[in-house]
Design a protein around this motif. Structure first.
Motif, mmCIF file in Angstrom:
data_model
loop_
_atom_site.group_PDB
_atom_site.id
_atom_site.type_symbol
_atom_site.label_atom_id
_atom_site.label_comp_id
_atom_site.label_asym_id
_atom_site.label_seq_id
_atom_site.Cartn_x
_atom_site.Cartn_y
_atom_site.Cartn_z
ATOM 1 N N GLY A 56 9.159 11.141 3.612
ATOM 2 C CA GLY A 56 8.976 12.192 4.600
ATOM 3 C C GLY A 56 7.531 12.227 5.072
ATOM 4 O O GLY A 56 7.218 12.787 6.107
ATOM 5 N N GLU A 57 6.640 11.619 4.287
ATOM 6 C CA GLU A 57 5.223 11.532 4.661
ATOM 7 C C GLU A 57 4.801 10.090 4.889
ATOM 8 O O GLU A 57 3.630 9.816 5.081
ATOM 9 N N GLY A 58 5.735 9.181 4.814
ATOM 10 C CA GLY A 58 5.419 7.769 4.991
ATOM 11 C C GLY A 58 6.338 6.905 4.161
ATOM 12 O O GLY A 58 7.280 7.393 3.527
ATOM 13 N N GLU A 59 6.068 5.611 4.199
ATOM 14 C CA GLU A 59 6.887 4.653 3.471
ATOM 15 C C GLU A 59 6.093 4.048 2.319
ATOM 16 O O GLU A 59 4.886 3.851 2.418
ATOM 17 N N THR A 60 6.814 3.734 1.250
ATOM 18 C CA THR A 60 6.249 3.013 0.118
ATOM 19 C C THR A 60 7.197 1.874 -0.208
ATOM 20 O O THR A 60 8.412 2.080 -0.280
ATOM 21 N N ARG A 61 6.645 0.702 -0.394
ATOM 22 C CA ARG A 61 7.446 -0.456 -0.780
ATOM 23 C C ARG A 61 7.334 -0.647 -2.283
ATOM 24 O O ARG A 61 6.237 -0.664 -2.826
ATOM 25 N N VAL A 62 8.508 -0.803 -2.922
ATOM 26 C CA VAL A 62 8.526 -1.019 -4.365
ATOM 27 C C VAL A 62 9.402 -2.215 -4.710
ATOM 28 O O VAL A 62 10.285 -2.604 -3.944
ATOM 29 N N ALA A 78 4.823 -2.704 -4.439
ATOM 30 C CA ALA A 78 4.951 -4.067 -3.922
ATOM 31 C C ALA A 78 3.587 -4.703 -3.683
ATOM 32 O O ALA A 78 3.408 -5.896 -3.936
ATOM 33 N N GLU A 79 2.607 -3.911 -3.221
ATOM 34 C CA GLU A 79 1.295 -4.484 -2.915
ATOM 35 C C GLU A 79 0.459 -4.717 -4.166
ATOM 36 O O GLU A 79 -0.511 -5.457 -4.133
ATOM 37 N N ASP A 80 0.847 -4.098 -5.300
ATOM 38 C CA ASP A 80 0.134 -4.286 -6.566
ATOM 39 C C ASP A 80 1.106 -4.021 -7.715
ATOM 40 O O ASP A 80 1.170 -2.903 -8.229
#
Length: 137
Positions: A56-62, A78-80
């Motif tokens: 709801g405040e953005g996306e996170t890739r996992v 995903a990035e770390d």
């Protein structure tokens, strides 16, 4: 000798009156995140071998790393992939114990840790409530 400081680890645990296989199946399925971790994932969608969480405040890739044999379910950034949450489902008598560990960078303010721990406690209760309700039906 220069060493990096250790992160602060917080581990929470909850007992659940449901078989470890049922609890594992629930928490290992990223599609269930909106049911028990709505602050992190109001919705989810797969994207290759990653999952995109919409908060709801953005996306996170996992990346979801799950081992039914070990009872582990890790939700890694995903990035770390060294960052994320590390969880484990353990047998506990006729039910399960669900453990959840989160690391905080050195210097994280106490109030931020306390706020996140309260969220984790709510999430663990949601996992328990869902798994126990599913067991009863």
């Amino acid at each position: 000798m220069h060493t990096n400081p250790l992160s602060r680890a917080v581990t929470r645990s909850i007992s659940i009156q449901a078989a470890p296989e049922a609890v594992f199946g629930f928490v290992a399925d990223p599609n269930t995140l909106p049911l028990w971790a709505p602050g992190a994932a109001k919705s989810v969608r797969p994207d290759g071998d990653q999952w995109v969480l919409h908060s709801g405040e953005g996306e996170t890739r996992v990346i979801v790393r799950a081992s039914e044999e070990l009872g582990t379910v890790d939700l890694l950034m995903a990035e770390d992939p060294s960052r994320g949450v590390f969880t484990r489902v353990l047998p506990n008598g006729g039910g399960s114990e669900y453990q959840f560990t989160l690391f905080f960078p050195d210097g994280t303010p106490e109030d931020a840790v306390a706020t996140q721990v309260a969220v984790i406690d709510d999430e663990l209760e949601a996992v328990r409530d869902h798994c126990e309700a599913t067991r009863e039906s």
